[in-house]
Scaffold this active site. Structure first.
Site, short mmCIF file in Angstrom:
data_model
loop_
_atom_site.label_atom_id
_atom_site.label_comp_id
_atom_site.label_asym_id
_atom_site.label_seq_id
_atom_site.Cartn_x
_atom_site.Cartn_y
_atom_site.Cartn_z
N GLY A 228 0.83 -1.18 0.00
CA GLY A 228 0.00 0.00 0.00
C GLY A 228 0.87 1.24 0.00
O GLY A 228 0.37 2.35 0.17
N GLU A 269 5.17 -6.56 0.82
CA GLU A 269 4.97 -7.01 -0.56
C GLU A 269 4.57 -5.84 -1.46
O GLU A 269 3.45 -5.77 -1.92
CB GLU A 269 3.95 -8.15 -0.63
CG GLU A 269 2.79 -7.97 0.31
CD GLU A 269 1.91 -9.20 0.45
OE1 GLU A 269 2.42 -10.32 0.52
OE2 GLU A 269 0.69 -9.01 0.48
N PRO A 270 5.51 -4.96 -1.73
CA PRO A 270 5.20 -3.79 -2.56
C PRO A 270 5.10 -4.16 -4.04
O PRO A 270 5.86 -5.00 -4.54
CB PRO A 270 6.41 -2.88 -2.33
CG PRO A 270 7.53 -3.81 -1.97
CD PRO A 270 6.91 -4.98 -1.28
N GLY A 271 4.14 -3.55 -4.71
CA GLY A 271 4.06 -3.66 -6.16
C GLY A 271 4.42 -2.31 -6.75
O GLY A 271 5.51 -2.07 -7.27
N ARG A 308 -5.82 3.11 -15.76
CA ARG A 308 -5.89 3.70 -14.42
C ARG A 308 -6.61 5.06 -14.36
O ARG A 308 -7.41 5.28 -13.46
CB ARG A 308 -4.49 3.80 -13.80
CG ARG A 308 -3.84 2.43 -13.59
CD ARG A 308 -2.62 2.50 -12.69
NE ARG A 308 -2.99 2.67 -11.30
CZ ARG A 308 -2.93 3.79 -10.62
NH1 ARG A 308 -2.50 4.88 -11.19
NH2 ARG A 308 -3.30 3.84 -9.37
N CYS A 338 -13.60 3.93 -28.83
CA CYS A 338 -14.94 4.48 -28.92
C CYS A 338 -15.66 4.36 -27.59
O CYS A 338 -16.55 3.53 -27.40
CB CYS A 338 -15.70 3.83 -30.06
SG CYS A 338 -15.02 4.39 -31.62
N GLU A 339 -15.20 5.14 -26.66
CA GLU A 339 -15.68 5.26 -25.28
C GLU A 339 -15.04 6.54 -24.80
O GLU A 339 -14.09 7.02 -25.40
CB GLU A 339 -15.11 4.14 -24.39
CG GLU A 339 -15.49 2.75 -24.72
CD GLU A 339 -16.71 2.27 -23.99
OE1 GLU A 339 -17.21 2.99 -23.11
OE2 GLU A 339 -17.16 1.17 -24.31
N TYR A 366 0.46 -1.60 -12.81
CA TYR A 366 -0.97 -1.67 -13.12
C TYR A 366 -1.31 -0.95 -14.42
O TYR A 366 -2.36 -0.33 -14.54
CB TYR A 366 -1.81 -1.11 -11.96
CG TYR A 366 -1.47 -1.78 -10.66
CD1 TYR A 366 -1.84 -3.10 -10.44
CD2 TYR A 366 -0.76 -1.12 -9.66
CE1 TYR A 366 -1.50 -3.74 -9.27
CE2 TYR A 366 -0.42 -1.76 -8.48
CZ TYR A 366 -0.80 -3.07 -8.29
OH TYR A 366 -0.46 -3.70 -7.13
#
Ligand SMILES: *Cc1c(COP(=O)(O)O)cnc(C)c1O
Length: 411
Positions: A228, A269-271, A308, A338-339, A366
Site C-alpha cells: 500500500g 509485498e510492494p508492487g 488507471r 470508442c468510449e 498496473y
C-alpha cells in the site's frame, strides 16, 4: 540511461524519443535502474530488522523480465493467481520465496499451488477447513482483515469491515477451532489493507492487530504487512513516509520478537513502490481537435492499454517530449477508443502538434498488466532499459494474436 533518471533532463527526453522512433508507439518503457533504486531504498530502510524480506507483488507488472530482474535483486514474490505462481517459477523464484495470496479462488487452485510447493496464504474459513482436512502437514499463512480503512479511496481500500478480503480478527476463535479439529499449523500472518496508503499510522495500527493475534500462536515464521506504499504521481505529491514507517515499525517489530521469544521474518509485498516510477508510456498524437469548449489531443492509445485514469480516476503526469520548450497551453488528452477514455483532463502541456510523442509517467505498475484488446486493438510492446541498453521485452501483438483462440465454425 541510468544516471538520466529525471525526465526533465534533455538527454533523457532524447532517449525516450529515440526509443519511440525505434520501436514505434504505443510503447511501454521500463527503466530497471529505477526498480533497483526503489528495491534498495526499501531494503536499507529496514536494515534494522534482522530477518527482512521484500516480496514483489507481481500483479503490478508481470513481464517475465521484470520478474527475473527482481529475482536477481533478491526479492521474493507475492502472487494472486496460479498463473502468477507459474510465471514466478519460470522466472526462477524458488518456491519457498513465492507466496500465493489469492481471494475467492477454488480449493483446487490452492491444491495446485501446494503441488508447486509455494507458500499458501488463506483468507477465508471455509477454504481453511477444506484445506486442513487433507493437508495437515502443510503449514499455511492466514490473511487477517484488521478492519482498518486505509488507502486512497474505497476502490483500492481492502481492509475495512465491508471488504471481501481476509479473515476477520473477530473470527479468530472459529479459526482456532478449525486448526484444532484439523491439526493444521499456521506459519505466518498477513494483512494487506489497500493501495496508496497516505497514513503511516494505518500500517502501524494493522501491525498492532497482527502482533496481538500472533502472540497466541507459538510456531509462526513470518508476519507479512502487505503493501500500500504510496508513490508520488505528480510534483509535490504525498508519498508514504518510509523513514518514519521504518523507524516505528522496526522498533515495534523488535519489541514483538522479544515478547514472542523468537526472531520472525518481517515481510512487505510492494508492487507499485517498486515498479510504478520505472515506467513510461509513450504515445503519438494522431489529432489535435478543437471543439467549442476544449482542445483535445487524440493519441494512438486508450483505456485498452492504460486503464488507471479511467478506472480509478488516477492522475498520471503527461509531458510533450517532442516539444518541451513550446508555449504551455491547456489540453485534454484522450484516446482513440470508442468510449470516453480521458488520460488527462484540462492539462497544461507544452504546445502539442500532430505527430508529437507524449510521455505518460508512472506507467510501470498496473498499466500493461491491466491492458486488453478492447476495440480489437493490439496490446503495445514493452522495452526494458538494462545497464544502459534498451531491449524489446514484449512484441507488439498482431492479427494472429487476436485470432489465436478463435474456433471458426460453419455459419
Ligand atoms: C496488490 C497487492 C499488493 C501490492 O500493492 P501495491 O499497492 O501495488 O504495493 C500486495 N499484496 C497483495 C496481497 C496484493 O493483492
Amino acid at each position: 540511461m541510468n544516471e538520466l533518471e529525471n525526465i526533465s533532463s534533455p538527454v533523457y527526453r532524447e532517449q525516450l524519443i529515440r526509443l519511440g522512433k525505434k520501436y514505434g508507439t504505443p510503447l511501454y518503457i521500463y527503466d530497471s535502474f529505477k526498480i533497483e533504486k526503489q528495491y534498495i531504498k526499501m531494503k536499507n530502510a529496514f536494515s534494522g530488522v534482522k530477518c527482512f524480506r521484500i516480496n514483489y507483488a507481481c500483479k503490478a507488472n508481470t513481464n517475465l523480465n521484470v520478474l527475473k530482474f527482481l529475482q536477481k535483486l533478491g526479492s521474493g514474490l507475492d502472487t494472486v493467481s496460479i498463473q502468477e505462481v507459474e510465471l514466478g517459477l519460470k522466472a526462477g523464484f524458488p518456491a519457498k520465496h513465492i507466496i500465493f495470496t489469492p481471494n475467492c479462488v477454488s480449493i483446487q487452485e490452492i491444491k495446485k499451488a501446494v503441488s508447486f510447493g509455494v507458500r499458501i496464504n488463506i483468507d477465508n474459513l471455509s477454504i481453511l477447513e477444506q484445506f486442513g482436512e487433507d493437508h495437515t502437514d502443510y503449514p499455511v499463512g492466514i490473511r487477517i482483515n484488521p478492519h482498518i480503512m486505509a488507502g486512497g479511496n474505497s476502490k483500492i481500500s481492502v481492509g475495512h469491515v465491508d471488504s471481501k478480503f481476509g479473515i476477520s480478527y473477530y473470527q479468530i476463535p472459529h479459526m482456532k477451532k478449525i486448526l484444532k479439529n484439523t491439526g493444521l499449523k499456521i506459519e505466518g500472518f498477513h494483512m494487506h489493507t489497500g493501495s496508496d496508503i497516505h497514513d503511516v499510522e494505518s500500517f502501524l495500527q494493522g501491525a498492532k492487530v497482527l502482533f496481538k493475534i500472533a502472540l497466541d500462536f507459538p510456531y509462526i515464521d513470518y508476519i507479512d504487512f502487505g503493501s500500500g506504499f504510496k508513490v508520488p504521481y505528480r510534483k509535490n505529491d504525498i508519498k508514504t513516509d518510509l523513514t518514519y514507517l521504518s523507524h516505528s515499525m522496526t522498533e515495534k517489530f523488535k519489541d514483538f520478537c522479544k515478547e514472542y521469544g523468537k526472531t520472525v521474518t518481517l515481510i512487505f509485498e510492494p508492487g507499485k513502490f517498486l515498479v510504478s516510477e520505472s515506467g513510461y508510456f509513450l504515445v503519438s498524437v494522431n489529432v489535435v481537435k478543437q471543439t467549442p469548449s476544449t482542445v483535445f489531443a487524440g493519441v494512438d492509445s486508450g483505456f485498452n492499454h492504460f486503464l488507471r485514469p479511467m478506472f480509478y480516476d488516477a492522475y498520471h503526469c503527461i509531458e510533450n517530449i517532442s516539444n518541451p520548450n513550446g508555449r504551455f497551453r491547456f489540453y485534454t488528452v484522450v484516446g482513440y477508443i470508442c468510449e470516453s477514455d480521458t488520460f488527462g483532463l484540462n492539462r497544461k502541456i507544452s504546445e502539442i502538434r500532430e505527430g508529437d510523442f507524449l510521455c505518460i509517467k508512472n506507467a510501470g505498475a498496473y498499466c500493461f498488466s491491466m491492458s486488453s484488446n478492447y476495440n480489437s486493438r493490439y496490446r503495445p510492446s514493452e522495452v526494458m532499459i538494462l545497464k544502459g541498453k534498451d531491449f524489446l521485452i514484449r512484441k507488439r501483438e498482431t492479427m494472429q494474436d487476436l485470432l489465436r483462440n478463435i474456433v471458426e465454425i460453419q455459419i
